[in-house]
Design an enzyme around this catalytic site. Sequence first.
Site, short mmCIF file in Angstrom:
data_model
loop_
_atom_site.label_atom_id
_atom_site.label_comp_id
_atom_site.label_asym_id
_atom_site.label_seq_id
_atom_site.Cartn_x
_atom_site.Cartn_y
_atom_site.Cartn_z
N ALA A 1 41.78 3.45 -23.44
CA ALA A 1 40.43 3.42 -22.89
C ALA A 1 39.96 4.85 -22.65
O ALA A 1 40.77 5.74 -22.41
CB ALA A 1 40.44 2.62 -21.59
N GLY B 1 45.06 1.10 -23.73
CA GLY B 1 44.21 0.16 -24.47
C GLY B 1 44.45 0.23 -25.98
O GLY B 1 44.22 -0.76 -26.69
N GLU C 1 47.28 -1.96 -26.53
CA GLU C 1 46.83 -3.34 -26.26
C GLU C 1 46.02 -3.88 -27.44
O GLU C 1 46.13 -5.06 -27.80
CB GLU C 1 46.01 -3.37 -24.97
CG GLU C 1 46.88 -3.05 -23.74
CD GLU C 1 46.09 -3.08 -22.45
OE1 GLU C 1 45.39 -2.09 -22.20
OE2 GLU C 1 46.18 -4.07 -21.72
N GLU D 1 48.98 3.21 -18.22
CA GLU D 1 47.90 2.98 -17.24
C GLU D 1 48.34 3.24 -15.81
O GLU D 1 47.57 3.71 -14.98
CB GLU D 1 47.40 1.53 -17.37
CG GLU D 1 46.51 1.27 -18.59
CD GLU D 1 47.31 0.87 -19.83
OE1 GLU D 1 48.52 1.16 -19.90
OE2 GLU D 1 46.71 0.25 -20.73
#
Length: 719
Positions: free
Chosen positions: A61, A100, A103, A123
């Site tokens: 992210a 992310g 992910e 994270e």
Amino acid sequence: MAQLTRVSGSVGLITLQSPPVNALSAAVRQGIVDTVQRALSDPEVKSVVVCGQNGIFCGGADIKEFGTNMSGPPLVPLIHAIEVAHKPVVAAIEGIALGGGLELALGCHYRIAHSKAKLGLPEVTLGLLPAAGGSQRLPRLIGVPAALDLITTGRHITAAEALKLGVVDQVTAHSTVDVAVKFALSVAGKPLDGRRISSLPCPRPPNMDALFEGVMKKVRQSARGAIAPIACVQAIRAAATLPYDQGMERELELMASLFTSDQARALQYIFFAQRAVARWSMPSGARWDTSKPRPVHKAAVIGLGTMGRGIAVALAQTGLSVVAVETQEKQLMAAKQEMSGMLERGAKRRGVAPAFDKIRYSPDIKAVADVDLVIEAVFEDMALKEKVFQQLSALCKPGTLLCTNTSGLDVDHLASQTRSPELVVGMHFFAPAHVMKLLEVVYGSKSSPQALATAMQLGKKMGKVSVAVGNCRGFVGNRMLKPYSEQAFFLLEEGATPELVDGALEDFGFPMGLFRMSDLSGLDVGWRVRKVDGLGKSSGASGQQARIRQGRRYSPLGDVLCEQGRFGQKTGRGWYQYDKPGGRVGRPDPWLHSFLEEYRAQHGLVARRIDHQEVLERCLYTLINEGFRILEDGIAAGPEEIDIIYVFGYGWPRHRGGPMFYASMVGLEKVLARLEFYQEAHPDVPYLQPCNLLKRLVASGSPPVHKWREVVKKLHSQL
Ligand SMILES: CC/C=C\C/C=C/C(=O)SCCNC(=O)CCNC(=O)[C@H](O)C(C)(C)COP(=O)(O)OP(=O)(O)OC[C@H]1O[C@@H](n2cnc3c(N)ncnc32)[C@H](O)[C@@H]1OP(=O)(O)O
């Protein structure tokens, strides 16, 4: 952004495009949504490959978006849309797949990684959890224990480990995209049922309750008050006990409590601060991007005590040739033996061959003749260091950078002992030097930008977090430590015990309170410095006058203990008692409590009740106040430098973002008001006098911490 191209006739290749790390910004997320939709609805496309441009899959992210009004499509449905696709989707992982990014790859049906790729869910290091389905998919894929390890530590793993764990299906040393495209062609039209991770059952470990209980206990202990690691465990427990959809709800709920937390803000601040301090500048205007470092192939370390040994090992492990000089034969032999062990252990940990042949040991300082850089690490004694610098200046080839590992002596004075003061800088390592991440790089008034650039680059090469600071007594870290420890001593005089002070600091998140730390490093270290400064002798006199030195309140408590031979762990007695000299586990010492009572009686001090709040306010706010003075004096360019030094070198809890960030969270008005309050109660303590910059910031409405650098710059331009 993301681009869709058709390759090999029927493979839709989606390339993430957002330099430098293809972070999942709103534009990238929108790009993925659009390209996935186009690829899935294009009858010519039979399978899909997702990759990132410039050999980097995805850094996760976009952290810069956190704390803003996030727009654009959210990650969870985006990844879900990939997973439920009826065409196979293959992730081609080059460079990195983090957060992310991983992910996203877990939502794909297959993952192929380059052998040099690194993967992870970091994270937790940003105060978050993998909330794009990572906490629910990873345990289903690799099992609960492995997922707990990866998610609660946030560690990056190699492609080889990822393959072993089952995170990826294949590793290649060739072009990952080419291999993935070929593979995508081979699986086109094949059933995908077993490939959708969310539909797999989570393997239930035996003794699940005991496993989670044990892990939670361990995580709570090591987290020292950080909340994200605990939320990570809770999310994985949800994966292990709930159906996927309910697990996702729990993931979202846990993430909601973390996302806007002060801890997440602090950790994300530290992430960017660590990168900001690499962009150093000097008061002259010289900067990191305009100053060219000199090449360093061969270095020398002078003095093989604890610090010198660690520095020499760290240099050798970086691949440099090192001349390790120790004039005392016995010390040289001992150093050689210990350093060989250090090299061996380090090599074992990193899976490489020990760099024994990189170090040449010598009892003769003349061995420095052909080195590019010297780090002096002799005993912390100015006269001795002066002599070493005079010798180095005469012996080294022209252009050799002369560095001192002093922890606070005057770098300008040492430079004045040489023919080329522009080539002198401080390289202040922290013990153990081959382990600790922090390096304070100290420029003197005559240090050249090239000298600073060279030391900063060498620090980076050694894997250190290097912070450039100006020259003053104690530089940044140790200068700020002085008011902090002074307050702790005063608190003992006023009624506290070492256990109370340490308890407050450890509850705050320090790995060790000040007194426990002092026992570990040795009380005699500070005593020696105080004696050189004309302090450090217990006068034996009583009353308040006995506690005034050089016109200010002084506590001789530490000196009295040293006079009694209580040097801490090494003597088995200090602020605590130990089973034996060298013992590690400190216990409260009834002798010390009686001693404190007698001391107070002797000096007419009446013990009062002191609570954790007072300990924290007095110790931490004086330290912060000194931080503001350091900014005012131009010793640090911004609060980020100070915070990085404290987080990486002094055990300041990372989730509290460093002392200056912490002050901004507490509120500058409050810090100022409490300093004023304590100063009124203790007018003979100059460190409690709020500094002008703090007052100025409060008067200008307490701007946020990221604006302080500009305020300080303006302040200096007005001088
Ligand atoms: C809404 C949330 C939903 C779901 C949960 C998902 C959460 C996440 O994904 S959080 C992000 C997880 N990712 C990371 O933690 C990776 C962070 N980055 C790194 O560890 C490193 O930067 C790197 C390993 C990716 C690269 O290291 P290196 O080659 O040493 O370069 P730099 O560290 O100097 O980075 C270069 C440049 O890129 C900026 N940057 C890196 N990662 C991100 C990111 N994820 N978002 C935004 N920007 C990133 C970094 O700040 C550097 O730029 P500056 O020098 O300008 O600061």
